[in-house]
Design a protein around this motif. Sequence first.
Motif, PDB file in Angstrom:
ATOM      1  N   LEU A  20       1.041   9.881  -4.721  1.00  0.00           N
ATOM      2  CA  LEU A  20       1.223   9.225  -3.608  1.00  0.00           C
ATOM      3  C   LEU A  20       2.201   8.120  -4.035  1.00  0.00           C
ATOM      4  O   LEU A  20       2.262   7.783  -5.542  1.00  0.00           O
ATOM      5  N   ASN A  21       2.958   7.675  -3.300  1.00  0.00           N
ATOM      6  CA  ASN A  21       4.029   6.594  -3.519  1.00  0.00           C
ATOM      7  C   ASN A  21       3.110   5.363  -3.898  1.00  0.00           C
ATOM      8  O   ASN A  21       1.774   5.148  -3.651  1.00  0.00           O
ATOM      9  N   ALA A  22       3.901   4.169  -4.578  1.00  0.00           N
ATOM     10  CA  ALA A  22       3.015   3.078  -5.154  1.00  0.00           C
ATOM     11  C   ALA A  22       2.371   2.140  -3.970  1.00  0.00           C
ATOM     12  O   ALA A  22       1.220   1.652  -4.122  1.00  0.00           O
ATOM     13  N   ASP A  23       3.022   2.208  -2.714  1.00  0.00           N
ATOM     14  CA  ASP A  23       2.446   1.431  -1.682  1.00  0.00           C
ATOM     15  C   ASP A  23       0.921   2.147  -1.213  1.00  0.00           C
ATOM     16  O   ASP A  23       0.095   1.384  -1.093  1.00  0.00           O
ATOM     17  N   LEU A  24       1.104   3.258  -1.297  1.00  0.00           N
ATOM     18  CA  LEU A  24      -0.296   4.022  -0.803  1.00  0.00           C
ATOM     19  C   LEU A  24      -1.457   3.609  -1.825  1.00  0.00           C
ATOM     20  O   LEU A  24      -2.575   3.658  -1.543  1.00  0.00           O
ATOM     21  N   ASN A  75      -1.414   1.333  -3.759  1.00  0.00           N
ATOM     22  CA  ASN A  75      -1.704  -0.214  -3.997  1.00  0.00           C
ATOM     23  C   ASN A  75      -3.066  -0.632  -3.069  1.00  0.00           C
ATOM     24  O   ASN A  75      -3.885  -1.096  -3.247  1.00  0.00           O
ATOM     25  N   VAL A  76      -3.039   0.380  -1.894  1.00  0.00           N
ATOM     26  CA  VAL A  76      -3.801   0.187  -0.722  1.00  0.00           C
ATOM     27  C   VAL A  76      -5.361   0.658  -1.295  1.00  0.00           C
ATOM     28  O   VAL A  76      -6.348   0.327  -1.089  1.00  0.00           O
ATOM     29  N   ILE A  89       2.655  -4.601   2.920  1.00  0.00           N
ATOM     30  CA  ILE A  89       1.623  -4.082   2.099  1.00  0.00           C
ATOM     31  C   ILE A  89       0.932  -5.178   1.236  1.00  0.00           C
ATOM     32  O   ILE A  89      -0.592  -5.171   1.332  1.00  0.00           O
ATOM     33  N   ALA A  90       1.675  -6.008   0.716  1.00  0.00           N
ATOM     34  CA  ALA A  90       1.014  -6.997  -0.081  1.00  0.00           C
ATOM     35  C   ALA A  90       0.255  -8.053   0.723  1.00  0.00           C
ATOM     36  O   ALA A  90      -0.899  -8.327   0.410  1.00  0.00           O
ATOM     37  N   SER A  91       0.606  -8.299   2.077  1.00  0.00           N
ATOM     38  CA  SER A  91      -0.282  -9.118   2.845  1.00  0.00           C
ATOM     39  C   SER A  91      -1.616  -8.272   3.279  1.00  0.00           C
ATOM     40  O   SER A  91      -2.585  -8.996   3.273  1.00  0.00           O
ATOM     41  N   PHE A  92      -1.247  -6.949   3.543  1.00  0.00           N
ATOM     42  CA  PHE A  92      -2.611  -6.258   3.889  1.00  0.00           C
ATOM     43  C   PHE A  92      -3.481  -6.099   2.671  1.00  0.00           C
ATOM     44  O   PHE A  92      -4.787  -6.209   2.994  1.00  0.00           O
TER      45      PHE A  92
END
Length: 698
Positions: A522-526, A528-529, A668-671
Amino acid sequence: MIDAIPGDIFRRGQVLNNTYEIEGVLGRGGTGEVYRAKNQITGRVVAIKALSKQFSGNDDYIELMKREEEMRDIHHDSVVRYTECSRSDQGHVFLVMDFIDGPSLNEVMASRRMDPRELMIVAHRVAEGLEAAQRHGIVHRDLSPDNVILRDGRAERATIIDFGIAKDTTAGALTIVGNEFAGKYEYAAPEQVDGRADTRSDFYALGASILAAWRGDVPFAGSTPGEIVRRKQMPLDTEGVPDPLKGLIDWLTAPDPRNRPQKASEIIARLDAALKSGRGPALEVPQKKREGRRGRGWLLVPLFAVLAAAAYFTVNYRDFFPEPLPIADPFRLTAAAASDGAAQFEGNAPDAASAERLAAAYAEATGATPSTEALSLAQGVPFEAWADAVGEAFAIMPGLEDWRLDMAGRAAVVQGLAPGGAERSALISELDAWAGRHDIALAAKIAAGPRVLEADAVAGILKGLADCGTLTIDRAEGGSYALGDTVRVTGFTTTEDTAARIVARLSEAVGDRRVAVETTALNADLCNVRQVLPIVPSNALSIWFGDGSTGAANLSGIYRAGENPIVEVHAPAGLAAASLWVVLVDNTGKVFNLLPNMGSEEQKIDALGQVENGVRRVRVLHSIDEFRQDNSLMAMRISDSDFGKSEIVAILSKSNLFKMRGPTSESIASFVESLTEIQSEQPGNIIGVASRLLDSRP
């Protein structure tokens, strides 16, 4: 054969690659056709599967054909034999395989009812074929009555065909079918609906196929995705099926894979016992005709006299000359030591002194004191230092558990269990050096431990390798893996390289167990979550995808440019006193709050959605038409750019997680910061998490 039509790929009489002469069409499908052909050189009749022109240039379809052709390494009478994969002068890719002459199990069950013994013979043959395929790490994934041919109409010659979506389960292996659903819903195992398949999935399909053949009807799997999922969790209806066929089908089709046979050999053994105990035709054993004794009684008296004289002479002869030792050919010795304390020590020795030395060496290696009488003195020792060489081998054995040494002349077989892979390599090197010094032919059959691998130990290794959320194994906490088991890892990673590192690290630790890593990058954003999602069960939540234009379910989760995904969260109707939070983690670096949001603050699950057939359906992404009628709803359409993987995440909590409604979208960072803070301030409030990937493609 089927009549030819103008659009067929090949024509009757056409010769492919100067070898295969087309005789006619056997069948047609959406991607190609199957032909009967004859090898002009050998005269052998073959079947040829050909891809249509538009698919012959598609790398994915060619990869499937290559995967199927790799089945040629499997040589078993109950598995169709593949020969080659080639391309015609017109650019059509085709696959050559054995022509199996006979009806399919599906055709037979449509024409007559098959008796239980006949079906058990079919099951035995198919299980043998599955065992052969699975030894090469292949799972069929689409086993059904269509894919079992009875050669010449005979159950005892049942043959498995069509491995077109077979899955390679070797460690790190890739398949273009991937982890998405493959197979027929009527015969697929419950785990296949979730995109998972292993050897036990084929066993389920075998049981469902045998049940269908008994009843003469295809099993009903459900008419909607929700009904399919629910039905697959329940045992198949085998009422009225006679034993032992009923017991076999119930065992093969247990909804939980752990309750099915774990190996094909277990099925074969059970069927062997059932078929041998059945009332099959008795086998007549021919009796040798007795010859009469008339006229030969006069031989008895003189013969008795001769034997008596010989015995008298022998006794007196031994008083003067010692009897020579018997000749042992080959000279043998067997020694073993089991972990439960059982010991074995027997064979030959050239003299009493050698027998004592061998017994002493064995005692030093095992702590057990054998009797020197266990060794029979004999002539025929392979070489003068043979006994001392065997004593040297005993000195190596303590590095093994449950070891056994079989000597026969200048040949030796060593079996046992080494603590791990590195220890096995060192022991084999030491044994090779010993065999080389004494010119002994060595066969070392040494397994690598540990004998029992704790699931918690595997989980500990994976914890240090996970870079995109928790990696899951197929054993519960406190469970274990026996030798020969497969350690199966699923989950998500940031790159394919992480999957390779997982395989390498586990291979060092698992010994003689296979490692199957089925992960998605998966990509880095997914990721991170996923790293901050709590580790909790789904609590019966699930994510449903559909098509906004038709309302039909989308089982793959793949959407193309211009399409309108609709998304629902499903929960049991009885679930109450809980709150629901649903987000879309987009592939553009944003998180969209689907529920609750600025347009709707309702979060109590028993006040959301509609209940149908015991399932609460909460729609969080709507069709474009629904949005036009009510612009407070949320809807989306796949754009012509920004393709990739997004994820729907549904979070169930005991009480509302928010002090105020969140924005429609955030970074993403806020979430991640918000979710981390919630878990810190409200420990234990989150009780369920379900997620599903949404894959947008051109």
